[in-house]
Write a protein that holds these residues in place. Structure first.
Motif, mmCIF file in Angstrom:
data_model
loop_
_atom_site.group_PDB
_atom_site.id
_atom_site.type_symbol
_atom_site.label_atom_id
_atom_site.label_comp_id
_atom_site.label_asym_id
_atom_site.label_seq_id
_atom_site.Cartn_x
_atom_site.Cartn_y
_atom_site.Cartn_z
ATOM 1 N N ASN A 3 0.846 -1.184 0.000
ATOM 2 C CA ASN A 3 0.000 0.000 0.000
ATOM 3 C C ASN A 3 0.886 1.239 0.000
ATOM 4 O O ASN A 3 1.996 1.236 0.525
ATOM 5 N N ALA A 4 0.381 2.308 -0.555
ATOM 6 C CA ALA A 4 1.201 3.500 -0.741
ATOM 7 C C ALA A 4 0.836 4.577 0.264
ATOM 8 O O ALA A 4 -0.302 4.714 0.669
ATOM 9 N N LEU A 5 1.834 5.331 0.674
ATOM 10 C CA LEU A 5 1.636 6.532 1.472
ATOM 11 C C LEU A 5 1.905 7.707 0.544
ATOM 12 O O LEU A 5 3.027 7.930 0.111
ATOM 13 N N TYR A 6 0.845 8.433 0.207
ATOM 14 C CA TYR A 6 0.972 9.530 -0.732
ATOM 15 C C TYR A 6 1.288 10.813 0.032
ATOM 16 O O TYR A 6 0.700 11.109 1.059
ATOM 17 N N VAL A 7 2.203 11.591 -0.492
ATOM 18 C CA VAL A 7 2.611 12.836 0.124
ATOM 19 C C VAL A 7 2.362 13.963 -0.874
ATOM 20 O O VAL A 7 2.903 13.941 -1.974
ATOM 21 N N LEU A 8 1.510 14.915 -0.493
ATOM 22 C CA LEU A 8 1.203 16.028 -1.371
ATOM 23 C C LEU A 8 1.946 17.259 -0.878
ATOM 24 O O LEU A 8 1.836 17.642 0.279
ATOM 25 N N LEU A 9 2.715 17.875 -1.746
ATOM 26 C CA LEU A 9 3.439 19.077 -1.378
ATOM 27 C C LEU A 9 2.452 20.228 -1.232
ATOM 28 O O LEU A 9 1.551 20.389 -2.041
ATOM 29 N N ALA A 10 2.651 21.027 -0.193
ATOM 30 C CA ALA A 10 1.763 22.164 0.028
ATOM 31 C C ALA A 10 2.607 23.399 0.296
ATOM 32 O O ALA A 10 3.053 23.638 1.399
ATOM 33 N N GLU A 185 6.100 4.192 19.460
ATOM 34 C CA GLU A 185 4.870 3.432 19.194
ATOM 35 C C GLU A 185 3.793 4.320 18.575
ATOM 36 O O GLU A 185 2.614 4.220 18.905
ATOM 37 N N ALA A 186 4.190 5.176 17.653
ATOM 38 C CA ALA A 186 3.262 6.112 17.021
ATOM 39 C C ALA A 186 2.540 5.450 15.857
ATOM 40 O O ALA A 186 3.136 4.700 15.076
ATOM 41 N N THR A 187 1.242 5.725 15.721
ATOM 42 C CA THR A 187 0.493 5.239 14.563
ATOM 43 C C THR A 187 0.909 6.030 13.329
ATOM 44 O O THR A 187 1.502 7.111 13.436
ATOM 45 N N LEU A 188 0.574 5.501 12.163
ATOM 46 C CA LEU A 188 0.937 6.196 10.932
ATOM 47 C C LEU A 188 0.229 7.551 10.841
ATOM 48 O O LEU A 188 0.794 8.519 10.325
ATOM 49 N N THR A 189 -0.988 7.635 11.363
ATOM 50 C CA THR A 189 -1.696 8.915 11.384
ATOM 51 C C THR A 189 -0.965 9.917 12.253
ATOM 52 O O THR A 189 -0.810 11.090 11.881
ATOM 53 N N GLU A 190 -0.483 9.482 13.414
ATOM 54 C CA GLU A 190 0.275 10.362 14.289
ATOM 55 C C GLU A 190 1.576 10.799 13.627
ATOM 56 O O GLU A 190 1.965 11.975 13.710
ATOM 57 N N VAL A 191 2.234 9.868 12.962
ATOM 58 C CA VAL A 191 3.466 10.198 12.238
ATOM 59 C C VAL A 191 3.183 11.237 11.160
ATOM 60 O O VAL A 191 3.918 12.225 11.001
ATOM 61 N N ALA A 192 2.102 11.038 10.409
ATOM 62 C CA ALA A 192 1.748 11.964 9.331
ATOM 63 C C ALA A 192 1.487 13.366 9.873
ATOM 64 O O ALA A 192 1.941 14.362 9.301
ATOM 65 N N HIS A 193 0.758 13.476 10.989
ATOM 66 C CA HIS A 193 0.483 14.789 11.574
ATOM 67 C C HIS A 193 1.777 15.486 11.978
ATOM 68 O O HIS A 193 1.942 16.694 11.747
ATOM 69 N N ARG A 194 2.702 14.729 12.581
ATOM 70 C CA ARG A 194 3.966 15.326 12.986
ATOM 71 C C ARG A 194 4.739 15.832 11.772
ATOM 72 O O ARG A 194 5.306 16.932 11.794
ATOM 73 N N PRO A 208 -6.695 2.989 5.298
ATOM 74 C CA PRO A 208 -6.841 3.143 6.753
ATOM 75 C C PRO A 208 -6.232 1.977 7.540
ATOM 76 O O PRO A 208 -5.847 2.146 8.700
ATOM 77 N N ALA A 209 -6.144 0.814 6.916
ATOM 78 C CA ALA A 209 -5.576 -0.353 7.605
ATOM 79 C C ALA A 209 -4.115 -0.128 7.984
ATOM 80 O O ALA A 209 -3.598 -0.776 8.907
ATOM 81 N N LEU A 210 -3.449 0.801 7.293
ATOM 82 C CA LEU A 210 -2.051 1.085 7.595
ATOM 83 C C LEU A 210 -1.881 1.708 8.986
ATOM 84 O O LEU A 210 -0.781 1.728 9.528
ATOM 85 N N ASP A 211 -2.975 2.204 9.550
ATOM 86 C CA ASP A 211 -2.861 2.848 10.857
ATOM 87 C C ASP A 211 -2.607 1.840 11.972
ATOM 88 O O ASP A 211 -2.362 2.224 13.116
ATOM 89 N N SER A 212 -2.675 0.563 11.643
ATOM 90 C CA SER A 212 -2.331 -0.455 12.640
ATOM 91 C C SER A 212 -0.825 -0.556 12.832
ATOM 92 O O SER A 212 -0.352 -1.152 13.803
ATOM 93 N N LEU A 213 -0.058 0.037 11.916
ATOM 94 C CA LEU A 213 1.403 0.025 12.027
ATOM 95 C C LEU A 213 1.851 0.966 13.143
ATOM 96 O O LEU A 213 1.191 1.967 13.436
ATOM 97 N N ARG A 214 2.976 0.652 13.777
ATOM 98 C CA ARG A 214 3.528 1.480 14.839
ATOM 99 C C ARG A 214 4.992 1.789 14.530
ATOM 100 O O ARG A 214 5.739 0.918 14.090
ATOM 101 N N LEU A 215 5.383 3.031 14.761
ATOM 102 C CA LEU A 215 6.758 3.451 14.485
ATOM 103 C C LEU A 215 7.445 3.903 15.769
ATOM 104 O O LEU A 215 6.919 4.755 16.500
ATOM 105 N N THR A 216 8.604 3.327 16.038
ATOM 106 C CA THR A 216 9.488 3.795 17.106
ATOM 107 C C THR A 216 10.816 4.155 16.454
ATOM 108 O O THR A 216 11.491 3.287 15.900
#
Length: 244
Positions: A3-10, A185-194, A208-216
């Motif tokens: 699955n892809a994580l899309y990043v839009l430049l703003a 142990e951050a979710t992908l949504t938390e990582v994206a917000h940061r 949305p299923a990617l939000d089950s991933l955790r990043l340390t």
């Protein structure tokens, strides 16, 4: 295929000059007395010294509002976002930080406050001295907490209760001050917000299923591509940067 994580430049990326401040001073419209407001936009940080000598460092996408002059028997300031406070001592006028639902009465000198709207909680980490953390709502006194050096308090938006934790080291919570992104142990949504705040980007998580991933991870880089490469490799995902 992953699955892809899309990043839009703003807008413009302020990656190359992450450590500069934007100050906007002036009276708050409609208020009885003049207020000053300091704003650190996305991708920026700001260093401030208040009229009483208190030093404040604002993290990205944060703002601090305070009276043009401290009058009366307290020194109130109003925070949205994240800031590190090194408070000047004045035993006759307590320093008080208002951060959304949180009221922080300062008994010591140095502490970090995190209060971003989407996180639905306020977090206070005490480095030196002590503070009292409570909800501004009418709750029994025992729902608040006194935090000593090395302790972290988290005020839940729903219950208005404070949970405390004693840490061996508060440095990871202050990593942003020297340019480090620290995830535990951050979710992908938390990582994206940061990352949105840090690099002034907009993120779209494709599944949305990617939000089950955790990043340390602890990341220090001014290159957004380098940071995203590390995150993608760690979580076994793919991303795409779409121009404009």
């Amino acid at each position: 295929l992953h699955n892809a994580l899309y990043v839009l430049l703003a807008g413009l990326l302020l990656v190359g000059s992450l450590w500069f401040g934007l100050e906007r001073w002036g009276p708050r419209t409609g208020s009885a007395s003049a207020f000053r407001e300091v704003i650190a936009e996305r991708g920026e940080r700001a260093n401030i010294q208040l009229v009483d000598g208190t030093k404040v460092t604002l993290n990205v996408d944060s703002r601090l509002r305070m009276p043009a002059a401290f009058e009366g028997d307290t020194r109130p300031v109003y925070l949205q976002g994240e800031a590190y406070f090194d408070v000047a001592t004045d035993s006759t006028r307590p320093f008080i930080v208002h951060a959304h639902d949180a009221v922080i009465n300062v008994h010591g000198t140095a502490f970090n406050v995190r209060s971003y709207p989407e996180e639905r909680r306020e977090q206070v980490a005490v480095v030196e001295g002590a503070v009292s953390l409570r909800s501004q709502r009418t709750v029994p006194p025992e729902h608040g907490a006194r935090l000593e050096s090395g302790q972290v308090g988290r005020l839940d938006a729903d219950s208005s209760r404070v949970k405390t934790e004693t840490l061996n080291n508060t440095a990871p919570l202050l990593g942003w001050m020297d340019g480090r992104l620290v995830f535990e142990e951050a979710t992908l949504t938390e990582v994206a917000h940061r990352l949105e705040r840090w690099y002034n980007l907009e993120f779209d998580v494709a599944d949305p299923a990617l939000d089950s991933l955790r990043l340390t991870a602890t990341l220090k880089s001014r290159s957004v591509q380098n940071v995203l490469d590390v995150i993608a490799a760690s979580l076994d995902i793919q991303y795409r940067i779409q121009q404009n």
